[in-house]
Every structure is written in C-alpha cells, then in structure tokens.
Design a protein around this motif. Structure first.
Motif, short mmCIF file in Angstrom:
data_model
loop_
_atom_site.label_atom_id
_atom_site.label_comp_id
_atom_site.label_asym_id
_atom_site.label_seq_id
_atom_site.Cartn_x
_atom_site.Cartn_y
_atom_site.Cartn_z
N ASN A 137 46.61 81.89 -39.39
CA ASN A 137 47.69 80.91 -39.56
C ASN A 137 47.66 79.81 -38.50
O ASN A 137 48.19 78.73 -38.72
CB ASN A 137 49.06 81.61 -39.60
CG ASN A 137 49.24 82.36 -40.91
OD1 ASN A 137 48.49 82.14 -41.88
ND2 ASN A 137 50.21 83.25 -40.96
N ALA A 138 47.03 80.08 -37.35
CA ALA A 138 46.82 79.00 -36.38
C ALA A 138 45.73 78.08 -36.91
O ALA A 138 45.87 76.85 -36.94
CB ALA A 138 46.44 79.57 -35.02
N CYS A 139 44.64 78.67 -37.38
CA CYS A 139 43.49 77.89 -37.84
C CYS A 139 43.87 77.00 -39.03
O CYS A 139 43.42 75.86 -39.12
CB CYS A 139 42.37 78.85 -38.21
SG CYS A 139 40.76 78.09 -38.11
N VAL B 140 40.70 78.92 -31.03
CA VAL B 140 41.84 79.41 -31.80
C VAL B 140 42.42 80.66 -31.13
O VAL B 140 41.67 81.57 -30.75
CB VAL B 140 41.42 79.73 -33.25
CG1 VAL B 140 42.60 80.23 -34.07
CG2 VAL B 140 40.79 78.51 -33.92
N ASP C 131 44.76 86.48 -33.42
CA ASP C 131 45.64 86.70 -34.58
C ASP C 131 46.62 87.85 -34.29
O ASP C 131 46.25 89.02 -34.34
CB ASP C 131 44.79 87.02 -35.82
CG ASP C 131 45.60 86.91 -37.10
OD1 ASP C 131 46.76 87.38 -37.11
OD2 ASP C 131 45.09 86.36 -38.08
N ALA D 206 43.35 83.54 -35.10
CA ALA D 206 44.49 83.63 -36.02
C ALA D 206 44.30 82.75 -37.26
O ALA D 206 44.14 81.54 -37.14
CB ALA D 206 45.78 83.23 -35.31
N GLU E 1 55.10 72.42 -37.94
CA GLU E 1 53.70 71.99 -37.75
C GLU E 1 53.44 70.62 -38.35
O GLU E 1 52.83 69.73 -37.73
CB GLU E 1 52.75 73.03 -38.37
CG GLU E 1 52.75 74.33 -37.58
CD GLU E 1 52.09 75.51 -38.28
OE1 GLU E 1 51.77 76.50 -37.60
OE2 GLU E 1 51.92 75.47 -39.52
N ASP F 60 49.68 76.95 -30.04
CA ASP F 60 48.24 76.70 -30.14
C ASP F 60 47.97 75.31 -30.71
O ASP F 60 47.11 74.57 -30.22
CB ASP F 60 47.61 77.78 -31.03
CG ASP F 60 46.14 77.97 -30.74
OD1 ASP F 60 45.77 77.92 -29.54
OD2 ASP F 60 45.35 78.17 -31.67
N GLU G 119 51.37 80.25 -32.91
CA GLU G 119 50.52 79.31 -33.67
C GLU G 119 50.98 77.86 -33.44
O GLU G 119 50.17 76.94 -33.48
CB GLU G 119 50.58 79.64 -35.18
CG GLU G 119 49.93 80.97 -35.55
CD GLU G 119 50.76 82.20 -35.20
OE1 GLU G 119 52.00 82.08 -35.05
OE2 GLU G 119 50.18 83.30 -35.04
#
Ligand code: EPZ
Length: 421
Positions: A23-25, A231, A234, A21, A170, A196, A193
């Motif tokens: 947006n997670a990364c 990760v 996505d 993903a 976040e 994660d 996310e």
C-alpha cells in the motif's frame, strides 16, 4: 485457477523476510506523474497489484521498468500521453484513483473512472474529490468518469476531512506539492504509508511538514525532481506472519519488522498470550504455553488496530480460550471470512459490524474460498492450525498482496503448496 493446499498441525520455526509495503508502493508509484525526471523505488514488493499500477501508469505514457526481478521499480514520466485512467484498470484495483491528484497537479486536468463496488464495503471517493476541490479544481461526474479540471492551476487551501481516509490524504498530499501556496490537511491519515510517501516527495523536492500527525502542511513548489526511495516494510504482511506462530505454536522471527509499525496490533497479540520480542533483525514471535486467550479488538485508523489485520486476527481467536469480540469500524462488509472459517468449525456470530467468536479447541480442514485479499490469508492461517487438509481456492486475491506466501511458510516447516485447481 490456482489453489493453496495446507495440511495443518505443524508448529512453525524459522525466519520470514518481510517485503516492502504494497500500500505504500501503490501510492509512491503515481508520484512519478509529478515530475519529468526518473523516480526509482527500491524494496518494492513483487505483487500483481504493483504490476496493475505499472500497467495503469504505462497507459498514461510513463515508462515503467521492473528491475532486479521486480525488487526495483524504475519510473519515468517525461512525456505523458494521456490523462485518462480507464475503467478496465480502475475496476480491478481501487488504488488506481491515486493518479487523480498527481495528474491534475501536473497537467491541469484528469479523467479517472469511478471504481465501482468492492467486496469489503461501498468505498466511495467523495473525500478524494473534496481534497481536489479545496485545491481549486472543478470536478464533474460524466459517463462513470470523474472529469477534473484546474484550468488556472491548483492553489493551496485548507482541507478538513470529516473522516480519516488514507487514499484521500495521499491524493491531496501529492496534488498539494505542486499547488500555488500553502495547503493544510486536517484530520489527515497517519499511517506509515503516508509518512513514507511524504519522505519520498520531500526527496523529490516537496516542502512537507507534519506527516505522521493529524495535520500536514505543504508549501507548494514550482517543480519536483527525480529521486530514489526505499519502500517501507509492509506492516500488514508483518502482522500476518506474526500470527503464523501464534496460531500453530512455535517461534518465527519476522525480518525487517519493528514495533513502531504495528504497536496496537502487537499489544493485542500480547494480551492474547503471545510473546513478542524486538531483535536486531526484526520481531521474534512465539507461542509456548497452550491456547491463546479471548480478547476484544476494535479496528481504527493508525495508530489503532488495522482493519487489514482483522480477518487474520479472527483466525487466531477462533481457537482461543473464551469469547472474543471483533468490532470492524472502517469497512461495513468486512466479515466475509467468517462463514468460511465457520466451515472449518469456528463458532462466530456476526451482527452488523461486530463479530463474536467463541473459541473452539481445534479447527478442522475443509475446502474454503477466498473472498478478498486479507480474508484469503486468514483462511491460510486457520488452515495451518487446523486438523487435516484445507484447500483454499480463488487465491488470485492472495497474489495481489502476498508474495511467495507458500514458500515463506514452507521455509518455517508448514505443509503448504500451490496446486492447480
Ligand atoms: C487503504 O484504502 C488501503 N489501501 C486499504 O487496504 C485499507 O484497508 C484502508 O486504507 C484502511 O486502512 C491502499 O492503501 C491501497 P480509506 P483506502 O480511504 O485508502 C471511507 C488492503 O487489504 N471513505 O482510508 O481506500 C471508506 O469507505 C486494502 O490492502 C469515504 O467515505 O481506505 C472507509 O470506510 C483494502 N470516502 C474509510 O473511509 C472516500 O472518499 C477509510 O477508507 C474515501 C474513503
């Protein structure tokens, strides 16, 4: 500047691997700033936004290496040389603001440019500011930069967000890991996310509870260590490719996809008449019987219907039987794809945050222009279903968030290619 040319009308058949993903990364990478030990992220997507975050972290003194063709991002923030996130980078990518919390926690101060305007809405950062202030920081806006200081270090506090914000959750979560005492984040974002990020921070030694719920509790620790973290998949890329066989007919298996990432979206797709099946390898999606049905979609924070899939869903509903209504409740200007879809023959009326789509039997190819990341991919989906040829220009938006889109679709039989325009 590249463009994507599509000749529509082919039913898709095949398998599409879903990347890690974006947006997670983009939230995981700044977590390197919290520790002087190495942080390694595997299953990273190969995207220009990830490279931009690498450039930003590099400008702060982090060592950033892309290994295995970019699938692995190795980060080390042993010696930071700067605490300033420059306007030149931040204006290109708003996720840059995610260095604020970690820098403040590690260095006691940070200077982060305000990102400025955005194609999909005003997108202020007041909630990021609020999070830092509740942890004892002092913030001041000067010369277009947020100057944040915590001379005596951050201390735990209660952060009760008035609205749900992914980025502010976040930033606050990362800052709280090194704050003295306990932090409680209320009305926290619940996106995968966030879960994660919390998992990665925990692997680094953070003490976090409640991620994935609306209340996250963090017990601050003195230091964090290095970690290796994979990760998460996505979910927006997943939803986008689930729509590909839905618009064209046929069957596509999205490898690595799972329903827990995309429940509300999958329910709506099913309601429109699409078959979805969890397989051992992912999600198999098929449209076998005629046109889809019009539906009502309202975007909402997770676990609701994601705003990042609203444009793509509109491309599908453009050819549904009957009328559909799409209500955009997260961003105030996220219907820029509607006029472009209308150039392809879609019948759409937009009033404020609501779009009414009257399905037509067939879209027709046309030259169209991408205005943002998700809008651009919605035009590609529409083009796959349309009669004749479509050229989507300004595809640099696409490269921010979708890796090898033309290759993945071509492998399923789509007539799609990248051309120099
Ligand atoms: C994240 O943006 C995603 N980006 C966006 O993805 C996504 O659309 C959005 O979450 C919503 O799901 C990343 O994760 C890098 P928010 P973020 O803070 O964190 C308002 C894509 O296409 N708000 O949850 O910036 C804001 O204006 C992108 O991949 C404030 O008012 O979104 C919006 O209306 C685009 N003040 C709402 O909250 C603040 O300080 C939700 O935004 C922050 C946000």
């Amino acid at each position: 500047m590249d463009a994507i040319r599509v000749r529509g009308g082919t039913a898709l058949q095949g398998r599409i691997p879903i990347a890690g993903a974006k947006n997670a990364c983009l939230a995981l990478m700044p977590a390197t700033l919290l520790t002087d030990e190495p942080l390694t992220l595997t299953n990273a997507p190969r995207l220009s936004d990830i490279r931009t975050m690498g450039t930003l972290l590099g400008s702060l003194g982090c060592e950033v290496a892309a290994l295995q063709e970019g699938r692995v991002v190795a980060l080390s923030s042993h010696d930071l040389t700067s605490t300033r996130a420059d306007y030149e980078i931040v204006r290109k990518m708003r996720a840059s603001v995610l260095v604020l919390g970690p820098l403040l926690a590690r260095e006691g101060h940070a200077e982060v440019s305000l990102p400025g305007g955005c194609a999909i809405g005003a997108r202020p950062v007041d909630l990021h500011q609020m999070g830092m202030e509740r942890l004892g920081a002092e913030l001041e806006l000067r010369d277009g930069y947020l100057h944040a200081r915590a001379p005596r270090g951050l201390r735990g506090g209660v952060v009760d967000f008035p609205i749900v914000s992914v980025g502010a959750t976040e930033n606050t979560l990362m800052a709280a890991t090194l704050a003295r005492g306990t932090t409680v984040i209320r009305n926290a974002a619940r996106e995968p996310e966030i879960v994660d990020l919390a998992r990665c921070l925990r692997a680094m030694g953070a003490r976090i509870d409640g991620e994935g719920t609306a209340e996250i509790t963090v017990e601050g620790v003195d230091r964090l260590s290095g970690a290796t973290h994979r990760v998460v998949a996505d979910r927006i890329e997943l939803g986008t490719y689930m729509l590909a066989p839905a618009v064209t007919g046929g069957t596509v298996e999205c490898l690595g996809g799972s329903l827990d990432l995309i429940g509300a979206f999958a329910e709506k797709l099913h309601e429109a008449g699409i078959d979805i099946e969890q397989t051992p390898d992912g999600l198999r999606v098929s449209r076998n019987n005629g046109r889809v049905r019009g539906i009502h979609v309202v975007t909402a924070p997770f676990p609701g219907f994601p705003t990042d899939l609203q444009a793509q869903m509109m491309a599908l509903l453009a050819t549904a039987e009957g009328t559909s209504v799409l209500e955009e409740r997260i961003f105030e200007n996220r219907f820029m794809h509607a006029p472009e879809l209308m150039r392809m023959g879609a019948r759409i009326e937009v009033h404020g945050g609501t779009a009414t789509v009257t399905g037509v039997e067939r879209l027709k190819g046309a030259p169209v222009m991408a205005t943002d990341l998700r809008a651009s991919v919605s035009l590609i989906l529409a083009a796959l279903a349309a009669e004749g040829e479509t050229v989507v220009s300004r595809v640099y938006h696409l490269d921010r968030g979708y890796e090898r889109v033309e290759e993945k679709l071509r492998a399923c039989g789509a007539e799609i290619e990248r051309v120099a325009a």
